[in-house]
Write a protein that holds these residues in place. Structure first.
Motif, mmCIF file in Angstrom:
data_model
loop_
_atom_site.group_PDB
_atom_site.id
_atom_site.type_symbol
_atom_site.label_atom_id
_atom_site.label_comp_id
_atom_site.label_asym_id
_atom_site.label_seq_id
_atom_site.Cartn_x
_atom_site.Cartn_y
_atom_site.Cartn_z
ATOM 1 N N GLN A 92 0.827 -1.200 0.000
ATOM 2 C CA GLN A 92 0.000 0.000 0.000
ATOM 3 C C GLN A 92 0.858 1.245 0.000
ATOM 4 O O GLN A 92 1.808 1.365 0.786
ATOM 5 N N GLY A 132 3.320 2.148 -3.697
ATOM 6 C CA GLY A 132 2.403 1.017 -3.645
ATOM 7 C C GLY A 132 2.250 0.334 -4.983
ATOM 8 O O GLY A 132 1.175 -0.196 -5.307
ATOM 9 N N THR A 169 -2.854 0.369 -3.922
ATOM 10 C CA THR A 169 -2.386 -0.892 -3.358
ATOM 11 C C THR A 169 -2.186 -1.909 -4.467
ATOM 12 O O THR A 169 -3.079 -2.132 -5.297
#
Length: 479
Positions: free
Chosen positions: A277, A332, A282
């Protein structure tokens, strides 16, 4: 003064727990990790974190895994930490043979750690055996006040009377409820067990969705409200076809397992899926072990295979192969590097792309033409097969373009299938001018052909006697 000191301590403590809870982005430069290698730590020693899992705590990722003796017996669960997922600092052996008399003669596999925000404890679950065979088949628990401290042994047990527990993983849901997922009933079932509030014991079994399917090496994660379960089959140390399923509730209903990746997980077995993340969102990192035992060695000879998972839809997933993976923990992002070039194969008569139906990774999934897109099921890489021929490999699945059943007849279907040495998977690109080629099957001398010269989406790919038709001509367009 005392009150102010206590206030500062409390503030610092709350800051640590906020980082644990929110997973704020790690501040580290982007890195590139090479697959099918052993990793080394900052002291130059081999990283032994096999069958392991990771947890974010503060700005660090902590990696726990199996560390064996030279004779393949249990030595320790070792802990490492990193901010960038490449530069690993060895912290300590957090669990050893000396941690408890029960561990003096034992085998420990697949350790996973989660944090209990109510008790403030880090809780490790693992698969425990008696050190000589796989007949004990028990789960075990240890706890620590700090993520990389010495873990206190809490004992081993089975989920319930007569139920075994072998390969396993942990999952902590958004509401703080924790689950153990374990290969049970002699590996026949993959069961999902809710844990007690302190995460140290079983509460109840909440699902047994694939009874009798013999799956192991589970990895469970959640993406945009959808649960993904990634597993392997049972074949000892030998790698095999990995499969996955999805659900919108952890208790189900779950889908049937579907193939993902090639027929060997690119020589690896799943151990964990890590959400990475950062500021750009993410990404999800597949972590696999290429077991040393499958290559004539031991667990400590194992290599790591890390790959980006991709998601064509909310409930479908790809496991593509790349020789390297680029990771930016601050952003991320996890992306594949190298292995190309990758091509779209575009039919001259229709301007549509060679496509594997429904993004399937299954053997015998249909090859067809479809409107060109960015999908990995329309991207192909070429592997030299000698004599001027190549294998044409689907990037989404790692499987090969194949003339079904090795047929030499006109009209035989062309599908994808696990790659072999068969000449029905070997193709020669014959130049037809203006950047177009005929693809000629080595075993039959016949051409890849869009059936009936159709221009419709979904038209099948077949082999047919070579001619001058533009439905047998394909542009090799670099992606």
């Amino acid at each position: 003064m005392l009150r102010r000191t206590l206030t500062l301590v409390l503030a610092a403590t709350m800051s640590v727990f906020t980082l644990l809870a929110t997973g704020s982005p790690a501040q580290a430069a982007p890195v590139t990790v090479t697959n099918a290698t052993q990793f080394t730590d900052t002291d130059g020693n081999v990283v032994h974190a096999h069958g392991g899992g990771m947890i974010r705590a503060g700005s660090y990722y902590y990696w726990f895994g199996e560390n064996r003796n030279a004779d393949n017996t249990f030595k320790a669960v070792s802990a490492y930490r990193s901010t960038d997922l490449k530069t690993w600092e060895f912290r300590r052996h957090v669990l050893t043979q000396a941690s408890d008399p029960e561990l003096a003669v034992a085998n420990i596999e697949r350790p996973k750690v989660i944090f209990n925000s109510t008790t403030g404890k880090f809780v490790m679950w693992m698969h425990k055996e008696n050190g000589s065979d796989y007949n004990q088949a028990r789960a075990a628990v240890a706890v620590s006040d700090t993520v990389d401290g010495d873990y206190t042994w809490r004992g081993s047990f089975r989920p319930s009377s007569g139920t075994t527990s072998r390969d396993m993983t942990l999952f902590k849901d958004d509401d703080g409820t924790a689950y153990q997922i374990t290969s049970a009933s002699g590996n026949a079932d993959l069961q999902i067990w809710k844990l007690t509030a302190d995460y140290t014991a079983y509460d109840s079994m909440v699902a047994n969705p694939w009874a009798g399917t013999f799956r192991e090496a589970p990895a469970l994660f959640k993406r945009d409200g959808v649960y993904f379960m990634l597993t392997s089959g049972n074949s000892g140390w030998k790698p095999n076809q990995q499969r996955y399923a999805t659900a919108t509730s952890i208790t189900g209903p779950w889908t049937a397992m579907a193939d993902i990746g090639d027929d060997t997980g690119y020589g690896s077995q799943t151990t964990f899926v890590l959400p990475v993340q950062g500021t750009q969102g993410t990404s999800y990192l597949y972590m696999g072990d290429r077991w040393g035992n499958s290559m004539g060695g031991t667990v400590n000879d194992s290599q790591y295979v890390w790959l980006p998972l991709t998601f064509p839809t909310a409930r479908t997933m790809n496991l593509p192969w790349y020789p390297q993976v680029a990771i930016d923990t601050a952003a991320g992002t996890v992306t594949g590097v190298g292995g190309g070039p990758y091509y779209n194969l575009v039919a001259r008569h229709s301007s549509k792309c060679l496509d594997i139906t429904d993004n399937s990774a299954a053997d015998s999934a249909v090859a067809l033409q479809y409107t060109c897109s960015s999908g990995l099921n329309q991207q192909w890489r070429l592997q030299d097969a000698g004599g001027g021929y190549v294998r044409v490999v689907a990037q989404h699945s790692g499987k090969c373009l194949d003339v079904a059943n090795n047929s030499t007849t006109d009209g035989a279907f062309v599908n994808q299938y696990r790659c072999t040495t068969g000449t029905n998977q070997q193709w020669q690109f014959q130049d037809q001018s203006n950047g177009h080629y005929r693809l000629v099957a080595r075993h039959s001398g016949k051409c890849l052909d869009v059936k009936d010269a159709s221009t419709a989406n979904g038209a099948r790919l077949i082999q047919w006697t070579c001619g001058t038709g533009t439905n047998q001509q394909f542009q090799r367009r670099t992606v």
